[in-house]
Design an enzyme around this catalytic site. Structure first.
Site, PDB file in Angstrom:
ATOM      1  N   GLN A 162       0.854  -1.193   0.000  1.00  0.00           N
ATOM      2  CA  GLN A 162       0.000   0.000   0.000  1.00  0.00           C
ATOM      3  C   GLN A 162       0.889   1.242   0.000  1.00  0.00           C
ATOM      4  OE1 GLN A 162      -2.301   0.320   3.620  1.00  0.00           O
ATOM      5  NE2 GLN A 162      -2.571   2.485   3.303  1.00  0.00           N
ATOM      6  N   GLY A 163       0.900   1.976  -1.101  1.00  0.00           N
ATOM      7  CA  GLY A 163       1.775   3.146  -1.219  1.00  0.00           C
ATOM      8  C   GLY A 163       1.016   4.439  -0.954  1.00  0.00           C
TER       9      GLY A 163
ATOM     10  N   SER B 113       1.631   6.569   2.447  1.00  0.00           N
ATOM     11  CA  SER B 113       2.419   7.519   3.252  1.00  0.00           C
ATOM     12  C   SER B 113       3.663   7.996   2.511  1.00  0.00           C
ATOM     13  CB  SER B 113       2.875   6.859   4.559  1.00  0.00           C
ATOM     14  OG  SER B 113       1.781   6.345   5.256  1.00  0.00           O
TER      15      SER B 113
ATOM     16  N   SER C 117       4.711  -1.310   3.861  1.00  0.00           N
ATOM     17  CA  SER C 117       4.845  -2.709   4.300  1.00  0.00           C
ATOM     18  C   SER C 117       4.893  -3.641   3.096  1.00  0.00           C
ATOM     19  CB  SER C 117       3.665  -3.114   5.190  1.00  0.00           C
ATOM     20  OG  SER C 117       3.587  -2.290   6.310  1.00  0.00           O
TER      21      SER C 117
ATOM     22  N   GLU D 292      -8.918  -0.536   7.695  1.00  0.00           N
ATOM     23  CA  GLU D 292      -7.763  -0.944   8.511  1.00  0.00           C
ATOM     24  C   GLU D 292      -8.124  -0.915   9.992  1.00  0.00           C
ATOM     25  OE1 GLU D 292      -3.425   0.089   6.983  1.00  0.00           O
ATOM     26  OE2 GLU D 292      -4.742   1.803   6.680  1.00  0.00           O
TER      27      GLU D 292
HETATM   28  C1  LIG Z   1       4.506  -0.871  11.166  1.00  0.00           C
HETATM   29  C2  LIG Z   1       3.990   0.176  10.222  1.00  0.00           C
HETATM   30  C3  LIG Z   1       3.515  -0.202   8.983  1.00  0.00           C
HETATM   31  C4  LIG Z   1       3.065   0.769   8.072  1.00  0.00           C
HETATM   32  N1  LIG Z   1       2.648   0.363   6.835  1.00  0.00           N
HETATM   33  C5  LIG Z   1       2.291   1.290   5.922  1.00  0.00           C
HETATM   34  C6  LIG Z   1       1.957   0.897   4.587  1.00  0.00           C
HETATM   35  O1  LIG Z   1       1.972  -0.288   4.235  1.00  0.00           O
HETATM   36  N2  LIG Z   1       1.633   1.849   3.694  1.00  0.00           N
HETATM   37  C7  LIG Z   1       1.591   3.178   4.023  1.00  0.00           C
HETATM   38  O2  LIG Z   1       1.242   3.983   3.178  1.00  0.00           O
HETATM   39  N3  LIG Z   1       1.918   3.592   5.273  1.00  0.00           N
HETATM   40  C8  LIG Z   1       2.270   2.679   6.227  1.00  0.00           C
HETATM   41  N4  LIG Z   1       2.617   3.084   7.502  1.00  0.00           N
HETATM   42  C9  LIG Z   1       2.687   4.518   7.789  1.00  0.00           C
HETATM   43  C10 LIG Z   1       1.614   5.030   8.729  1.00  0.00           C
HETATM   44  O3  LIG Z   1       0.344   5.052   8.116  1.00  0.00           O
HETATM   45  C11 LIG Z   1       2.065   6.437   9.172  1.00  0.00           C
HETATM   46  O4  LIG Z   1       3.256   6.269   9.907  1.00  0.00           O
HETATM   47  C12 LIG Z   1       1.032   7.126  10.007  1.00  0.00           C
HETATM   48  O5  LIG Z   1      -0.079   7.489   9.232  1.00  0.00           O
HETATM   49  C13 LIG Z   1       1.601   8.383  10.693  1.00  0.00           C
HETATM   50  O6  LIG Z   1       2.221   9.222   9.781  1.00  0.00           O
HETATM   51  P1  LIG Z   1       3.702   9.765  10.040  1.00  0.00           P
HETATM   52  O7  LIG Z   1       4.579   8.626  10.390  1.00  0.00           O
HETATM   53  O8  LIG Z   1       4.063  10.627   8.896  1.00  0.00           O
HETATM   54  O9  LIG Z   1       3.589  10.671  11.367  1.00  0.00           O
HETATM   55  P2  LIG Z   1       3.066  12.163  11.437  1.00  0.00           P
HETATM   56  O10 LIG Z   1       1.783  12.291  10.702  1.00  0.00           O
HETATM   57  O11 LIG Z   1       4.175  13.082  11.062  1.00  0.00           O
HETATM   58  O12 LIG Z   1       2.767  12.306  12.978  1.00  0.00           O
HETATM   59  C14 LIG Z   1       3.790  12.574  13.950  1.00  0.00           C
HETATM   60  C15 LIG Z   1       3.105  12.751  15.301  1.00  0.00           C
HETATM   61  O13 LIG Z   1       2.232  13.908  15.259  1.00  0.00           O
HETATM   62  C16 LIG Z   1       0.918  13.533  15.626  1.00  0.00           C
HETATM   63  N5  LIG Z   1      -0.056  14.282  14.817  1.00  0.00           N
HETATM   64  C17 LIG Z   1      -0.001  14.508  13.480  1.00  0.00           C
HETATM   65  N6  LIG Z   1      -1.089  15.217  13.087  1.00  0.00           N
HETATM   66  C18 LIG Z   1      -1.848  15.408  14.189  1.00  0.00           C
HETATM   67  C19 LIG Z   1      -3.091  16.053  14.430  1.00  0.00           C
HETATM   68  N7  LIG Z   1      -3.791  16.629  13.439  1.00  0.00           N
HETATM   69  N8  LIG Z   1      -3.587  16.064  15.703  1.00  0.00           N
HETATM   70  C20 LIG Z   1      -2.893  15.483  16.725  1.00  0.00           C
HETATM   71  N9  LIG Z   1      -1.691  14.856  16.555  1.00  0.00           N
HETATM   72  C21 LIG Z   1      -1.188  14.829  15.321  1.00  0.00           C
HETATM   73  C22 LIG Z   1       0.823  12.052  15.302  1.00  0.00           C
HETATM   74  O14 LIG Z   1      -0.190  11.436  16.064  1.00  0.00           O
HETATM   75  C23 LIG Z   1       2.214  11.559  15.674  1.00  0.00           C
HETATM   76  O15 LIG Z   1       2.305  11.340  17.058  1.00  0.00           O
HETATM   77  C24 LIG Z   1       3.069   2.149   8.437  1.00  0.00           C
HETATM   78  C25 LIG Z   1       3.535   2.529   9.702  1.00  0.00           C
HETATM   79  C26 LIG Z   1       3.995   1.565  10.586  1.00  0.00           C
HETATM   80  C27 LIG Z   1       4.513   2.011  11.930  1.00  0.00           C
END
Ligand SMILES: Cc1cc2nc3c(=O)[nH]c(=O)nc-3n(C[C@H](O)[C@H](O)[C@H](O)COP(=O)(O)OP(=O)(O)OC[C@H]3O[C@@H](n4cnc5c(N)ncnc54)[C@H](O)[C@@H]3O)c2cc1C
Length: 362
Positions: free
Chosen positions: A119-120, A122, A154, A238
């Protein structure tokens, strides 16, 4: 609702138990070895008649009620087998938004495990704020040309296909300029770089760089600009109760941890036991609602939050009992940290709950 197995369910459970007993110990449950063999495990489950149970028959499923998935999850946990690969959100995404041609072409391979998917969504600057994604898909004849950078993808190292979100109209309001595609992963212009997790796992996910890769225009899922709708279907799923079937797995780990304690039960372990039981009852309530045809919307965020709490409570209990000396328990603690991030962070679930369920805020 009567939660005892019906005669058909009991028969299914018995057949599954026999099958699991026959293959006991042949599949790893953690670490890189588990991720490396996940495709094999998927195909073994499918060929045994135990995967895609509640999905439509036309695309290789069995059209069974969701309770069969819960039986499967329970029996896998009891047998100490790996969990079933989770890809229901992709099946639903393509199933709800893909044309009949795309569904017929791609869903059977996705379900029977002969084709692997990722799933692309993020990107380095677009996780919680997914609508700010910057990967572009630019029309060129019968194709689109892809440029950009995905992260935390992933299974990207083994994937044959990617359900990708890309910006097709940079002028449109940000939610409206995004389209979804089925993209072939093994082609020039796509580079996959593995990411090492804190648990030591290197095979679960990576970053994917697109530099002039191509996708046929007829592999767009839905209409141009409708990628956001698909994204909402996928992330909503999800967080759905079918993914909560882990209660039995957690229960087993908590009981195993209890047998390792000599003196009084540590508070973390007792709390984990309470939360696991809460999750078990919650799954049953959700199942019952599902069987009554109730479709969950933002309630999925409650499920995701609850599942995260339980997962992390069990992780804390594992750490309390095993300390840092037991690599498997330490790994399970480390992995539990990811639960509050993957599939939408806990803070984002709380925002959804406060805004869409409780009606708080703007
Ligand atoms: C094990 C794992 C598997 C994954 N697999 C996939 C995958 O297959 N495909 C894919 O596309 N993505 C995948 N992801 C990515 C995942 O969806 C993102 O990590 C997640 O959506 C958070 O985005 P970010 O890491 O950019 O954090 P950010 O969005 O930058 O957030 C950083 C921090 O700020 C907080 N924050 C951000 N915005 C707000 C708000 N509006 N209000 C309050 N707090 C806020 C967040 O809660 C977090 O604590 C995976 C992540 C993990 C850990």
């Amino acid at each position: 609702m009567d939660f005892r197995d019906s005669p058909e369910e009991a028969q299914f459970r018995a057949r599954l138990r026999t099958w699991l007993a026959d293959i006991a110990g042949t599949f790893p449950t953690s670490g890189d070895e588990y991720w490396a063999k996940q495709g094999e495990w998927h195909r073994a489950l499918y060929e045994g008649g135990f995967f895609g149970l509640s999905w439509p028959k036309e695309v290789g499923g069995q059209d069974l009620p969701p309770v069969y998935d819960v039986i499967l999850d329970e029996e896998l946990a009891i047998a100490g087998a790996p969990p079933r690969p989770s890809l229901g959100y992709l099946v639903v995404g393509l199933g709800h938004h893909g044309s009949p041609e795309l569904q017929q072409r791609f869903l059977p391979g996705m379900i029977n495990g002969t084709e692997r998917w990722c799933q692309g969504f993020s990107e380095p600057g677009a996780g919680s704020d997914l609508a700010s994604l910057r990967t572009t898909a630019t029309r060129d004849g019968d194709e689109y040309v892809l440029n950009g950078h995905k992260i935390w993808t992933s299974y990207s190292d083994v994937a044959d296909w990617c359900l990708l979100l890309a910006r097709t109209d940079p002028e449109a309001p940000r939610h409206k300029g995004i389209s979804a595609f089925v993209v072939k992963m093994k082609q020039p212009g796509i580079e996959q770089r593995p990411l090492k997790m804190i648990s030591g796992v290197t095979k679960e996910f990576g970053q994917v760089l697109f530099d002039g890769a191509r996708v046929p225009a007829d592999q767009m899922v839905g209409a141009p600009g409708e990628g956001w709708k698909l994204a909402m279907t996928v992330v909503g799923h999800e967080r759905e109760p079918s993914t909560l079937g882990f209660a039995a797995r957690y229960g087993k780990l908590v009981r195993q941890l209890a047998t390792r304690v000599d003196g009084p039960i540590p508070a973390d372990l007792a709390w984990a036991a309470v939360e696991v039981e809460m999750l078990r009852l919650h799954v049953r309530r959700r199942l019952s609602e599902q069987l009554d045809g109730i479709v969950h919307g933002p309630d999925g965020s409650l499920d995701k939050l609850l599942m995260t709490w339980v997962d992390q409570s069990v992780g804390h209990a594992a750490l309390a009992v095993g300390g840092t000396r037991d690599p498997e328990l330490l790994g399970s603690y480390m992995y539990s940290r990811a639960q509050s991030v993957m599939g939408g962070t806990s803070q984002i679930q709380k925002n959804i709950i406060s805004g869409r369920i409780l009606g708080l805020g703007a």
